[in-house]
Design an enzyme around this catalytic site. Structure first.
Site, short mmCIF file in Angstrom:
data_model
loop_
_atom_site.label_atom_id
_atom_site.label_comp_id
_atom_site.label_asym_id
_atom_site.label_seq_id
_atom_site.Cartn_x
_atom_site.Cartn_y
_atom_site.Cartn_z
N HIS A 67 0.88 -1.35 0.08
CA HIS A 67 0.02 -0.07 -0.08
C HIS A 67 0.59 1.27 -0.12
O HIS A 67 1.85 1.26 0.47
CB HIS A 67 -0.97 0.09 1.07
CG HIS A 67 -1.55 -1.19 1.45
ND1 HIS A 67 -1.51 -1.97 2.76
CD2 HIS A 67 -2.38 -2.04 1.00
CE1 HIS A 67 -2.12 -2.83 2.81
NE2 HIS A 67 -2.79 -3.18 1.67
N HIS A 69 0.84 4.60 1.86
CA HIS A 69 0.52 5.06 3.41
C HIS A 69 0.46 6.67 3.35
O HIS A 69 1.14 7.39 2.41
CB HIS A 69 1.14 4.63 4.24
CG HIS A 69 0.66 3.19 4.73
ND1 HIS A 69 0.35 2.76 5.99
CD2 HIS A 69 0.94 2.16 4.13
CE1 HIS A 69 -0.07 1.40 6.13
NE2 HIS A 69 0.41 1.01 4.68
N HIS A 84 -3.53 3.78 5.52
CA HIS A 84 -3.58 4.08 3.95
C HIS A 84 -3.93 5.59 3.47
O HIS A 84 -4.70 6.27 3.97
CB HIS A 84 -4.68 2.79 3.20
CG HIS A 84 -4.37 1.54 3.70
ND1 HIS A 84 -5.00 0.61 3.36
CD2 HIS A 84 -3.38 1.07 4.36
CE1 HIS A 84 -4.56 -0.63 3.93
NE2 HIS A 84 -3.42 -0.06 4.47
N HIS A 92 -11.58 0.52 2.53
CA HIS A 92 -10.40 -0.31 1.84
C HIS A 92 -10.88 -1.46 1.13
O HIS A 92 -12.14 -1.82 1.33
CB HIS A 92 -9.82 -1.15 2.98
CG HIS A 92 -8.62 -2.10 2.70
ND1 HIS A 92 -7.39 -1.41 1.84
CD2 HIS A 92 -8.36 -3.34 2.65
CE1 HIS A 92 -6.73 -2.48 1.46
NE2 HIS A 92 -7.31 -3.57 2.11
N HIS A 101 -9.45 2.61 -1.18
CA HIS A 101 -8.42 3.88 -0.85
C HIS A 101 -7.52 4.06 -2.15
O HIS A 101 -7.19 3.08 -2.65
CB HIS A 101 -7.56 3.32 0.28
CG HIS A 101 -8.23 3.22 1.62
ND1 HIS A 101 -7.69 2.31 2.53
CD2 HIS A 101 -9.44 3.35 2.02
CE1 HIS A 101 -8.43 2.23 3.55
NE2 HIS A 101 -9.50 2.80 3.27
N ASP A 104 -4.50 1.62 -2.14
CA ASP A 104 -4.83 0.35 -2.13
C ASP A 104 -4.19 -0.06 -3.44
O ASP A 104 -4.61 -0.38 -4.41
CB ASP A 104 -6.21 -0.19 -1.97
CG ASP A 104 -6.76 0.29 -0.60
OD1 ASP A 104 -5.91 0.52 0.40
OD2 ASP A 104 -8.06 0.33 -0.44
N HIS A 143 3.43 -5.48 3.78
CA HIS A 143 3.21 -5.76 5.23
C HIS A 143 3.48 -7.25 5.18
O HIS A 143 3.94 -8.06 4.13
CB HIS A 143 1.55 -5.86 5.35
CG HIS A 143 1.12 -4.45 5.47
ND1 HIS A 143 0.45 -3.86 6.60
CD2 HIS A 143 0.87 -3.49 4.48
CE1 HIS A 143 0.26 -2.80 6.61
NE2 HIS A 143 0.31 -2.29 5.13
N ARG A 166 3.82 -4.38 9.53
CA ARG A 166 4.61 -3.66 8.67
C ARG A 166 6.10 -4.39 8.39
O ARG A 166 7.00 -3.62 9.16
CB ARG A 166 4.41 -2.29 8.88
CG ARG A 166 3.19 -1.79 8.79
CD ARG A 166 2.94 -0.12 9.10
NE ARG A 166 1.64 0.07 9.58
CZ ARG A 166 1.13 1.24 9.31
NH1 ARG A 166 1.79 2.37 9.05
NH2 ARG A 166 -0.25 1.27 9.58
#
Length: 248
Positions: A67, A69, A84, A92, A101, A104, A143, A166
């Site tokens: 993603h 952020h 995000h 999401h 998002h 995403d 992630h 993360r």
């Protein structure tokens, strides 16, 4: 669940881009978060969105949420990058969803060596500084777990996709002049140059002259000429009937 994730990950990956040839518009140097992650990503912009290419190492084999952020900070094992990137306040979702998002980007897959090769085209983010979805200076986070793409059936699924810790992150550093306002390609204006061409000789193919045949004149000395003067040689005469050769 695994087959479902594979389908969405393939949908997010596109063939390598061939239209960029002058270097990336942004780069991301990945640093460790909860895992010893490293790698480098290159971002290329076009009129429709952003192409992300590169590789990330130090992952566990399998799928990992990927993603953009909302903050450009990497402290506290990448937690300082915030949630995000979501400028429009949506839930999401998957990359191909309307409700998602802007940040995403779905899942990426790490091979048995823990390397994820990334080649993604996304049209919800931008490297145009005048756009609401401009991502320059923000963070990309990979992630530890699989992103459920908002299908998890719980409130956290609609926020984070339950993608877990993360593993690593990096700042999107704009390079190559992309920080200036985006301008569409302009046509090249060239001053008019008169073309001087030397005169070319005219080549004419000679045409044959058609002369009608003339009747041939046949001289006939012993035929009357009907008024035309005609000289005979030797002269012809008729002796008188009373001519006597023995007469003197």
């Amino acid at each position: 669940m695994k087959a479902f994730v594979v389908f969405l990950s393939v949908a997010a990956v596109v063939r390598p881009s061939s239209f960029h040839g002058s270097g990336p518009d942004a780069v991301v140097e990945m640093v460790p978060g909860s895992d010893q992650v490293g790698g480098r990503l290159e971002l290329f912009r076009n009129n429709a969105g952003v192409i992300i290419q590169g590789s990330v190492t130090g992952l566990t084999p399998g799928y990992h949420g990927f993603h953009v952020h909302a903050k450009g900070r990497l402290g506290d094992f990448c937690k300082d990058a915030g949630g995000h990137f979501n400028p429009f306040g949506k839930n999401h979702g998957a990359p191909e969803d309307v409700e998602r998002h802007a940040g995403d980007l779905g899942n990426v897959e790490a091979d048995s060596y823990g390397v994820a090769y990334i080649n993604i085209a996304d049209y919800h983010i931008s490297l145009d500084p005048s756009s609401q979805t401009f991502i320059g200076g923000l963070a990309i986070v990979i992630h530890a777990g699989v992103d459920d793409l908002g299908r998890g059936g719980n409130p956290e699924s609609l926020k984070t996709g339950n993608a877990g810790k993360r593993s690593g992150c990096g700042i999107i550093q704009v390079v190559g002049g992309s920080s200036s306002a985006y301008l569409p390609p302009q046509p090249i204006q060239r001053p008019f140059q008169p073309v001087h061409r030397p005169p070319q000789p005219v080549h004419r193919i000679p045409q044959p002259v058609h002369t009608p045949p003339q009747p041939a004149f046949h001289y006939q000395p012993h035929q009357p000429n009907y008024g035309r003067f005609e000289l005979e040689f030797p002269p012809r005469f008729s002796p008188p009937r009373s001519f006597n050769p023995y007469y003197h």
